[in-house]
Design an enzyme around this catalytic site. Structure first.
Site, PDB file in Angstrom:
ATOM      1  N   ASP A   1      -8.952   3.438  -3.110  1.00  0.00           N
ATOM      2  CA  ASP A   1     -10.062   3.592  -2.161  1.00  0.00           C
ATOM      3  C   ASP A   1     -11.268   4.288  -2.782  1.00  0.00           C
ATOM      4  OD1 ASP A   1      -8.113   2.636  -0.480  1.00  0.00           O
ATOM      5  OD2 ASP A   1      -7.827   4.512   0.605  1.00  0.00           O
TER       6      ASP A   1
ATOM      7  N   ASP B   1       0.820  -1.206   0.000  1.00  0.00           N
ATOM      8  CA  ASP B   1       0.000   0.000   0.000  1.00  0.00           C
ATOM      9  C   ASP B   1       0.865   1.273   0.000  1.00  0.00           C
ATOM     10  OD1 ASP B   1      -2.418   1.289  -0.049  1.00  0.00           O
ATOM     11  OD2 ASP B   1      -2.905   0.964   2.062  1.00  0.00           O
TER      12      ASP B   1
ATOM     13  N   GLU C   1       2.494   7.230  -1.895  1.00  0.00           N
ATOM     14  CA  GLU C   1       2.178   8.516  -2.575  1.00  0.00           C
ATOM     15  C   GLU C   1       2.436   9.723  -1.693  1.00  0.00           C
ATOM     16  OE1 GLU C   1      -0.036   6.750  -1.114  1.00  0.00           O
ATOM     17  OE2 GLU C   1      -1.154   5.538  -2.531  1.00  0.00           O
TER      18      GLU C   1
END
Ligand SMILES: *[C@@H]1O[C@H](CO)[C@@H](O)[C@H](O)[C@H]1NC(C)=O
Ligand SMILES: *[C@@H]1O[C@H](CO)[C@@H](O)[C@H](O)[C@H]1NC(C)=O
Ligand SMILES: *[C@@H]1O[C@H](CO)[C@@H](O)[C@H](O)[C@H]1NC(C)=O
Ligand SMILES: *[C@@H]1O[C@H](CO)[C@@H](O)[C@H](O)[C@H]1NC(C)=O
Length: 719
Positions: free
Chosen positions: A492, A424, A427
């Site tokens: 998401d 995950d 960013e």
């Protein structure tokens, strides 16, 4: 493979073409008569036009402030100067100097380089005191432009500006929506906008027959708002633009050229196509109870994905994973002996990692004592706020830190017997005062950070000899991600049907990322973000599951607030309906394998835009929420609540509707029945795949009382 014969015919030296079918050759037209206009064309496709009245290069300076809050960057840009370089001097037939009329020392020189697979436009560095450059490219009103990395709101980028900056995708992603308003005002600017994405890249493909990739990794804006020019704004030296083209080349052809150069993802482990990956949390007992429950109701489970294997903490966003990437034996007692037992019955165990470590955890302390985190300007560990908890960021430019992470975290997880993980984040790289082992600037590294993260994961898998057995999936990316990641997912989404951030948005996301090499994507079944009273109901869970049948991976997620949202295990009927969809997915596995083989060979992603497959058909260009899955399947998913039929666009050719066997000859628009469990899917009538094995009967509706009565509240004890 590519339709280049015509292009070759245009060349003077045909023999050269035969030697290298994808050679990109520049030609320069210096205008006629008294005209001072220049144009540069790649394989006869005009890319740049310049005249003193409408110059193609501007340089300037300004200030850009990146305000970061939890991975959301509010970028304040003030342009102080923007100077046209109107004066063109040909240095040679391949080199052109552009200078300011008022100050000829203010100049940039551009060199055209022929090449395979790309031609290039190389730029000299910016003049002193200048920090940005604008490059104008030829546009036509009717042109379509795709790319920009992964874009959720629309596939065609015309009419909008796309800042390329890896970040959180945002909540709602639509400044007119109430969800975005709340996320912006109550969650510190977390609402996002049409362009916000985990994976932007300065690459685009034009229906005029050319593509451009900017090799600079700095903040870049792709501006497609004008009908007559496209503009690239690069905050730093451009270095070079890679360009390929040909008058007959389609967006798909151009994408294939690009993907061949960047690389394709490896084939998924075969176990992925043998069932669904089910996201569960809450400890060993709960994992086993829920696994047994879904299996008892017929769901074929290939893996359980326990994102909380390292433990949990509680925040106002919901319960969050404890970012200390090792097995937490209080949360998961006996996991080490459980994993082989589950594997023996065909169920793998998958976990979760990211490149940050919570300062409260022992792994943070270990890495910190070794100096493995990104530093701040006072040479101390940069501690970043991740929303009510604080973390260090592993310095991915430090080979020792990378090796530590591989050995201490990834290899130990593999030794525990796990078969994959969500890789995950990445960013959030802050750019205010971060310092790196490599000495590079944060502005240079920010967009590249996801690549470094992907590379670490890939190397760890390969060094353990587990490529093809283990899968990790990423949401963040940058140009070249397909070289490293083993799977991609859309991040998401909101638990709704909005175009900008709900179920529909995963389609343009897959189609755009696919053009840049991400041949295999998937998304959270049930979607993820549930805030401000928006919750997932049973129908959304099942509608999102039925589309996922026609993607390479089915994986559920409980979402950020599991107890408030409908779950796979919430009632028996949901599990039975889901079990049927998983059977359809496994029955499609040979088809998916063939689509993968095609991707590996050609670079064409598994999910493809209709306009990529039917580029001559004008209607196909208007359709952004249907896709081709491989060569033979047209998928037109239901993207609204409470409907039992769906309007579809059928592209040219003869098609058979999977559920009714009815034939359709496109191009045409029609409406088909689309009850829950029968998403509109059509196969080419020439297809020989055994479609009857996929066409499973619907699950009979449950007796009237069972749906609410059996709703399982066991998960409502918060995790
Ligand atoms: C650097 O980080 C340390 C914590 O590791 C913090 O105490 C210090 O204030 C930071 N310095 C700057 C300039 O941000
Ligand atoms: C953005 O929100 C407005 C208001 O709800 C809506 O009308 C519009 O269609 C939305 N746009 C997209 C792209 O979702
Ligand atoms: C896939 O193809 C193989 C070889 O033709 C066949 O044995 C197998 O049953 C097929 N699998 C499915 C799920 O159809
Ligand atoms: C679907 O219809 C039901 C019953 O008419 C209604 O209660 C519900 O709000 C509708 N859902 C959506 C998302 O429109």
């Amino acid at each position: 493979m590519f339709q280049l014969n015509f292009i070759c015919a245009l060349h003077v030296l045909n023999v050269f073409c035969l030697a290298s079918a994808t050679l990109n050759t520049w030609t320069v037209d210096t205008g006629t008569g008294s005209s001072t206009s220049y144009s540069f064309a790649i394989n006869s496709v005009k890319v740049i036009e310049h005249s003193s009245q409408s110059p193609c290069v501007y340089v300037g300076s300004g200030t850009t402030i990146f305000n970061e809050y939890h991975g959301n960057f509010d970028i304040e840009d003030t342009i102080e100067r923007r100077i046209p370089l109107s004066l063109l001097t040909a240095v040679s037939d391949r080199q052109y100097k552009f200078a300011s009329v008022s100050d000829s020392s203010l100049s940039v020189t551009l060199t055209l380089v022929d090449g395979d697979p790309f031609g290039e436009i190389q730029f000299t560095d910016l003049p002193d005191g200048y920090d940005r450059i604008w490059i104008r490219l030829v546009a036509e009103e009717s042109e379509y432009v795709y790319g920009g990395g992964e874009q959720f709101t629309s596939l065609n980028l015309r009419g909008r500006k796309y800042p390329i900056w890896t970040r959180e995708q945002g909540v709602g992603r639509n400044k007119s929506s109430i969800v975005t308003f709340y996320a912006d005002t109550l969650s510190g600017g977390a609402g996002g906008d049409y362009y916000t994405t985990y994976y932007g890249e300065p690459t685009f493909f034009s229906s005029r027959g050319y593509m451009v990739h900017s090799t600079a990794t700095y903040y870049t804006i792709l501006d497609f708002t004008s009908t007559s020019v496209h503009e690239l704004e690069v905050h730093g030296n451009v270095g070079s633009l890679q360009v390929a083209g040909g008058v007959d080349m389609t967006i798909s052809d151009l994408s294939q050229v690009y993907v061949k150069a960047t690389g394709v993802m490896p084939e998924l482990p075969s176990w992925v196509s043998e069932g669904a990956i089910v996201g569960l949390q809450g400890g060993t007992d709960r994992m086993n109870q829920l696994l047994n429950k879904v299996e008892d109701n017929g769901v074929k489970v290939s893996a359980v994905w326990i994102q909380d294997w390292a433990g949990k903490i509680r925040t106002s966003f919901g319960s969050r994973v404890f970012w200390n990437w090792e097995w937490n034996d209080e949360q998961y007692p006996g996991l080490d002996t459980e994993i082989p037992k589950l594997k023996a019955r065909g169920v793998r165990v998958l976990v979760y990692i990211n490149p940050y470590l919570n300062i409260e955890g022992p792994l943070f302390k270990e890495a910190d004592s070794l100096g493995y985190f990104v530093k701040n300007s006072s040479d101390q560990t940069y501690i970043a706020d991740f929303g009510e908890f604080y973390c260090g960021t592993i310095d991915l430019t430090n080979p020792a830190a990378v090796n530590w992470y591989k050995a201490r975290i990834v290899k130990r997880a593999l030794d525990l017997g796990i078969s994959g993980w969500m890789a995950d984040f990445s960013e959030y790289l802050m750019v205010d005062n971060a310092k790196f082992f490599s000495g590079q600037s944060a502005l240079d590294l920010h967009n590249q950070w996801p690549l470094l993260w992907a590379k670490l994961n890939r190397e760890a898998v390969e060094e353990a000899g587990k490529l093809g057995e283990v899968v990790f999936w990423m949401r963040a990316g940058y140009a070249g991600l397909s070289k490293y990641t083993t799977l991609f997912w859309a991040g998401d989404q909101n638990v709704d049907y909005t175009v900008s951030d709900g179920l529909p948005s995963v389609i343009p996301a897959a189609l755009s990322a696919g053009l840049q090499g991400i041949g295999m994507t998937h998304y959270d079944i049930g979607l993820y973000t549930s805030l401000f009273g928006v919750t997932r109901d049973k129908e959304l869970l099942l509608r999102s599951a039925e589309m996922a049948v026609f993607t390479p991976t089915m994986r559920t997620h409980e979402g950020n607030r599991p107890s408030e949202n409908w779950q796979l295990y919430s009632d028996v009927d949901t599990m039975k309906q889901f079990a049927r969809l998983v059977k359809m997915y496994t029955a499609l596995s040979n088809y998916t394998k063939a689509a993968y083989a095609d991707y590996k060979l050609t670079g064409k992603p598994l999910q493809r835009a209709l306009s990529s497959e039917f580029s001559q058909d004008s209607g196909s260009w208007e359709v952004e929420h249907e896709y081709m899955y491989g060569e033979e399947l047209l998928v037109a998913p239901v993207l609204q609540a409470n409907v039992s039929e769906w309007k579809v666009y059928i592209p040219p050719g003869n098609w058979v509707h999977l559920w009714t066997d009815k034939s359709y000859t496109g191009p045409m628009k029609t409406t088909v029945p689309a009850p829950l469990g029968q998403p509109p899917v059509f196969y080419k009538h020439t297809s020989s795949y055994p479609w009857s094995e996929i066409k499973l009967p619907l699950v009979p509706p449950p007796p009237p009382t069972s749906s609410t009565a059996s709703h399982d509240h066991s998960h409502s004890t918060e995790l």
